[in-house]
Enzyme design. Structure first.
Site, PDB file in Angstrom:
ATOM      1  CG  HIS A 147      -2.215  -0.662   1.048  1.00 54.08           C
ATOM      2  ND1 HIS A 147      -2.336  -2.027   1.003  1.00 54.08           N
ATOM      3  CD2 HIS A 147      -3.477  -0.165   0.910  1.00 54.08           C
ATOM      4  CE1 HIS A 147      -3.608  -2.349   0.842  1.00 54.08           C
ATOM      5  NE2 HIS A 147      -4.319  -1.239   0.773  1.00 54.08           N
ATOM      6  CG  HIS A 198       2.207  -2.855   6.544  1.00 50.52           C
ATOM      7  ND1 HIS A 198       2.922  -3.928   6.065  1.00 50.52           N
ATOM      8  CD2 HIS A 198       1.138  -2.722   5.719  1.00 50.52           C
ATOM      9  CE1 HIS A 198       2.315  -4.427   5.001  1.00 50.52           C
ATOM     10  NE2 HIS A 198       1.225  -3.712   4.772  1.00 50.52           N
TER      11      HIS A 198
END
Length: 411
Positions: A147, A198
């Site tokens: 992303h 993350h």
């Protein structure tokens, strides 16, 4: 560079990737291999981040931010770009769309290569709470953040373009677009940490990778534009050769991961785009932006309606055709060893996103089956070939067939 691994099955109860016992990865990669040694070097750093990440998430969490970051995360997904980019192309933003598409494909591919090479986990959950609208987190490694890579690559390229056009824009338009781009970059990258998807290392590495790709694309933009407008026969040949090379080069993950399938899909789309722009006539492409008049909005709506229907029909037709054609061809050529399942039809349905069945892994681009767990992994099996045909076809239709129809219909 094909990274072979031993046939090590993961337990069915294992939900997330990258958290197997160390022996699992030493058996998969080889205890003395550079790949295993690097993973063991980075893993403690990734694990140490969890406590601080949990404190940050706990401190900032509230219902409004939960909704905001979960939904803005969709702006960095495959589905968003697969829908938005053809529409931009059909609106006449030809080279910008091709640049962004290539950047997005490169981001998916290179971040996927790193993910599947290191096989590092996402932040621990619990204690982290994973906020997501997708189940893909279960089937992807964490390092680096795809992303973030995509947001940085497309965002910074848009910034470079915006800065180059600043003198020809009004101050209001310039600062409005600048704010949108910066908000997009910040929302995606910071949202990965807020959503527990993350850690700092994932995001920082994704940032470096994304910015590097953006700089490279910007520096060599004229070269790529010349390639897309070239009539040289070397263009389609090199496009196919490079696409097949990149698919072959992709590291083999230790566990069943969707990164390889996503990479194959987007490499195939780029190959289809290269072939489509090479075959397309200059008139059909120039028509996309030369047709600006009082009826443009109506014509543009018809373009989008036709284009979306075209893609849906193609996917449906391609699936059925592949189901009927590929298995008999492979059997007649005695290539049964390229079939990852005894039932090839099920494998092809999975590769082309046709159905969901027990044991399949759902992704935004389709479904994968036991392609990864084949005792002797073969990169170009039936599932891979099916995926290449379907997604290269999408790129080809969007850049060749659709503009040709728009020109003929004068829309």
């Amino acid at each position: 560079m094909v990274h072979k691994k031993k046939n090590v099955d993961i337990p069915s109860s294992q939900k997330y990737l990258g958290i197997q016992h160390v022996n699992f990865y030493s058996n998969a990669f080889g205890k003395e291999s550079l790949r295993f040694q690097l993973r063991e070097l980075i893993l403690p750093i990734v694990r140490k981040e969890t406590r601080l990440l949990y404190k940050i998430q706990s401190f900032f969490r509230n219902p409004w931010l939960d909704v905001y970051f979960m939904y803005t995360a969709t702006l960095g997904t495959h589905v968003f770009f697969m829908l938005a980019l053809p529409i931009f192309f059909w609106s006449g933003c030809i080279y910008y769309t091709l640049d962004i598409t290539q950047l997005f494909a490169a981001g998916v591919y290179f971040s996927g290569c790193i993910k599947d090479y290191f096989c590092l986990p996402r932040p621990r959950s619990p204690p982290m709470v994973r906020l997501t609208l997708s189940s893909d987190a279960e089937y992807e490694y964490g390092f680096p953040s795809t992303h973030t890579t995509n947001a940085m690559a497309t965002g910074f390229y848009s910034l470079f373009l915006l800065l180059s056009m600043s003198d020809s824009m009004s101050s209001i338009s310039y600062y409005f677009l600048l704010s949108l781009v910066l908000l997009y970059i910040a929302s995606i990258s910071l949202g990965r940490i807020y959503c527990g998807m993350h850690g700092f290392m994932d995001v920082s590495t994704g940032t470096i990778l994304g910015v590097t790709l953006a700089i490279f694309q910007w520096k060599y933009a004229d070269f790529f534009h010349n390639v897309w407008s070239s009539s040289s026969t070397s263009v389609p040949i090199l496009s196919v050769v490079l696409a097949l090379f990149f698919i072959w080069f992709h590291p083999q993950p230790a566990e069943r991961c969707i990164c390889l399938e996503d990479s194959i899909s987007f490499i195939s789309v780029i190959m289809g785009i290269d072939l489509g722009t090479w075959f397309a006539s200059p008139e059909s492409l120039s028509h996309l932006h030369d047709n600006l008049n009082s009826y443009f909005l109506l014509k543009f709506f018809v373009r989008v309606l036709f284009g979306v229907c075209m893609i849906l029909i193609w996917k449906s037709f391609a699936k059925q055709a592949l189901l009927a054609v590929l298995p008999p061809i492979f059997k007649s050529l005695r290539l049964s060893y390229l079939e990852p399942k005894s039932q090839s039809e099920k494998g092809i349905r999975a590769a082309t996103g046709s159905n969901h069945s027990p044991g399949n892994i759902g992704t935004e681009l389709g479904v994968i089956t036991s392609h990864q767990s084949h005792p002797h992994p073969v990169r170009f099996d039936i599932e891979t070939i099916a995926r290449i045909i379907v997604y290269s076809g999408i790129g080809f239709l969007c850049t060749y067939f659709a503009p040709k129809v728009f020109l003929k219909w004068k829309i």
